[in-house]
Design a protein around this motif. Structure first.
Motif, short mmCIF file in Angstrom:
data_model
loop_
_atom_site.label_atom_id
_atom_site.label_comp_id
_atom_site.label_asym_id
_atom_site.label_seq_id
_atom_site.Cartn_x
_atom_site.Cartn_y
_atom_site.Cartn_z
N GLU A 137 0.87 -1.17 0.00
CA GLU A 137 0.00 0.00 0.00
C GLU A 137 0.91 1.22 0.00
O GLU A 137 1.82 1.33 0.82
N VAL A 138 0.68 2.10 -0.96
CA VAL A 138 1.54 3.27 -1.11
C VAL A 138 0.70 4.53 -0.91
O VAL A 138 -0.38 4.66 -1.49
N VAL A 139 1.20 5.41 -0.05
CA VAL A 139 0.52 6.68 0.19
C VAL A 139 1.36 7.77 -0.47
O VAL A 139 2.56 7.87 -0.24
N GLY A 140 0.69 8.56 -1.33
CA GLY A 140 1.38 9.66 -2.01
C GLY A 140 0.49 10.87 -2.08
O GLY A 140 -0.60 10.87 -1.52
N LEU A 141 0.96 11.87 -2.77
CA LEU A 141 0.17 13.10 -2.89
C LEU A 141 -1.19 12.84 -3.54
O LEU A 141 -2.16 13.49 -3.24
N ARG A 144 -2.40 0.71 -4.44
CA ARG A 144 -1.71 -0.55 -4.20
C ARG A 144 -0.82 -0.88 -5.40
O ARG A 144 -1.21 -0.65 -6.54
N ILE A 145 0.34 -1.42 -5.10
CA ILE A 145 1.25 -1.85 -6.16
C ILE A 145 1.66 -3.29 -5.85
O ILE A 145 2.04 -3.60 -4.71
N ARG A 146 1.57 -4.15 -6.85
CA ARG A 146 2.06 -5.52 -6.65
C ARG A 146 3.58 -5.48 -6.45
O ARG A 146 4.28 -4.71 -7.14
N VAL A 147 4.08 -6.28 -5.53
CA VAL A 147 5.53 -6.34 -5.33
C VAL A 147 6.21 -6.68 -6.65
O VAL A 147 7.29 -6.18 -6.95
N GLU A 148 5.53 -7.48 -7.47
CA GLU A 148 6.07 -7.84 -8.78
C GLU A 148 6.29 -6.61 -9.67
O GLU A 148 7.18 -6.60 -10.52
#
Lengths: 330, 207
Positions: free
Chosen positions: A179-183, A188-192
């Motif tokens: 889970e990525v929090v940005g501006l 969500r980004i797959r680790v792949e």
């Protein structure tokens, strides 16, 4: 000589993300085991460190029915020793405790660990070595150098550095996401998909944007995670980076392979999922021979040099041994 | 740590709260202006670019207030500023273990710890483990088992070993070797180090 930097310890995620996006060349710091090390080498030269360790609510581990949720600020040692991780996701636990030393595992966060940078000696060595990752456009001394421990897969003319981590390999095998929090909000980004192959821009290592912060790691619940292992082969038995490694999880349908997961560590420019090896095993009865065939499938078509060719038979054996261990746990 | 401080969607909830404050987070430029005054002020510090900090830290149970350059490692703070020379600098890159100290009871590499990150924490070094003239059981065991030759790695070995026992990782020679692997001994006193830890572990548990 390390350059002066300002230091700031926000107490909320929004404040951290905002500051990181606004301040030129700011870096998040958690445990600092990679970042502070590279600052001493003048490879990382941030103007501001944003210490994320006071952000509340991101150190826990929670097992839900369908997924395991791990706060990105949990320390490697704590996640490795957590009873649920140890018992239900042994590959994840092993990938953590077989990395670094207990001192470093007590410091390093599991979010920051995903972003650790290569151990390529020409990257770390600084001048006079050329390195497109450290100094874009300068060239790559590794290509004509000692590439013994560097990437067998995914390298380019510009860079053959390998991804050094273990944790991302185990997460990749089990289709984890971050889970990525940005501006722009939360995504969500797959680790792949998190890490990039070097191509012509090896200094850009992930798909993250300025200000992006990995807040949590999400691992789907699978039966193959329970019967799993992270098998790591090193120059010495402990406290070293992988020459080859394999994260393997299996779900057996009687004596035949059902769901099977194989990911390779130590050998790629980024973490590698060995889908050809998985496909070869699926539905087949287990034998040592087929485990070795899966290892060969995982390493088929790989390009080697005189220094690193030994890691192909080693890697094949590593995959086969990991399959054996996982099958015994099923 | 099992979920105690971990809301099911802590990150998202935090952002949603800000979302309301900022009137929509998508493309949320200028959120800083809407932060509560204290937070905005703190964020401004980073932008202003102070490169030194006031640090309040407890070392071997004594409080210290020092002004430090942000670049100073905990190891250099101990040795160069506070005169605590017991903690050793080996590689200065987290690879040898000579600089091992405890922060809030957990072993860490002090060379890779920016001192500025330790504000409010409690640090224990090799100088802080004896009780007056009475050696810590691990110190006594190192002497008894001749677990050193030149002695340079020894303070780090002892601090790591005390933590190793406390973590429950000193239950067998194999286990000790794995969980002491972050401490390198150039003289090769490993066999005696393992023996010392095996003998000190039950004494530590009695005390």
């Amino acid at each position: 000589m390390m350059q002066p930097f300002s230091y700031f310890r926000p107490t909320s995620l929004a404040e951290a993300v905002n500051s990181a996006a606004r301040v030129q060349n700011a870096r998040f710091i958690g445990g600092g085991t990679t970042l502070f090390d590279l600052m001493k080498l003048d490879i990382e030269v941030p103007t501001t460190l944003i210490d994320v360790t006071a952000i509340p609510g991101l150190t826990g581990i929670e097992a839900e029915t369908h997924q395991l949720i791990i706060g990105a600020l949990a320390r490697m040692s704590d996640v490795a020793a957590h009873p649920i991780v140890r018992d239900q996701y042994p590959a994840l636990s092993e990938s953590l405790w077989k990395a670094a030393s207990q001192q470093l595992r007590n410091m390093a966060t599991v979010g920051g660990n995903l972003l650790q940078r290569t151990r390529c000696p020409y990257f770390r060595g600084g001048e006079p070595y050329r390195c497109n990752k450290r100094a874009p456009g300068s060239g790559c001394s590794a290509k004509d150098g000692i590439d013994r421990g560097l990437a067998l897969f995914g390298g380019s003319d510009a860079c053959i550095a390998n991804y050094p981590g273990d944790w991302a390999i185990a997460l990749l095998a089990f289709d984890a996401e971050v889970e990525v929090v940005g501006l722009g909000g939360v995504r969500r980004i797959r680790v792949e998909d998190l890490h990039r192959e070097p191509g012509t821009t090896p200094h850009i290592e992930t798909v993250l944007r300025p200000g992006d912060f990995i807040s949590r790691i999400l691992v789907p619940t699978t039966k193959s995670a329970r019967a799993s292992t992270y098998h790591k082969i090193r120059d010495r038995e402990s406290y070293a980076f992988a020459l080859t490694s394999a994260a393997v999880g299996v779900e057996m349908d009687g004596k035949r392979f059902g769901d099977i997961r194989i990911a390779l560590g130590g050998v790629g420019a980024k973490p590698i999922r060995a889908r050809a090896a998985e496909a070869l095993l699926k539905g087949q009865p287990y034998s040592r021979e087929i485990a070795l065939q899966a290892g060969e499938a995982a390493f088929s078509g790989v390009r080697t040099s005189p220094h690193n060719a030994f890691r192909v038979p080693l890697g094949i054996q590593t995959v086969a041994d990991a399959i054996d261990i996982a099958v015994k746990r099923a | 740590m099992s979920g105690q401080d971990f809301g099911p969607s802590a990150a998202a909830a935090d952002l949603e709260r800000r979302d309301v404050l900022a009137g929509g987070l998508v493309g949320g430029i200028g959120i800083l202006a809407t932060l509560p005054a204290g937070e905005a002020e703190a964020a401004a510090v980073a932008v202003r670019g102070e490169t030194s900090s006031r640090l309040s830290v407890t070392i071997n149970q004594a409080p210290h207030d020092v002004d430090i350059d942000n670049r100073v490692s905990l190891l250099d703070l101990l040795r160069e500023r506070l005169g605590l020379f017991g903690t050793k600098k080996g590689c200065d890159h987290g690879q040898c273990g000579a600089c091992t100290v405890h922060i809030d009871g957990r072993r860490v590499a002090s060379c890779l710890t920016p001192a500025v990150q330790t504000s409010g924490r409690s640090i224990t070094t090799i100088e802080g483990i004896a009780q007056g003239d009475k050696l810590h059981p691990m110190q006594a065991a190192f002497i008894e088992h001749d677990a050193l030759q030149c002695g340079y790695c020894t303070p780090g070995q002892i601090m790591a070993a005390i933590a190793c026992v406390g973590e429950g990782h000193a239950t067998s020679p194999d286990h000790i070797r794995e969980y002491m692997s972050g401490n390198i001994c150039r003289c090769g006193a490993y066999a005696n180090i393992v023996a010392a830890i095996l003998s000190a572990a039950p004494k530590m548990e009695r005390e």
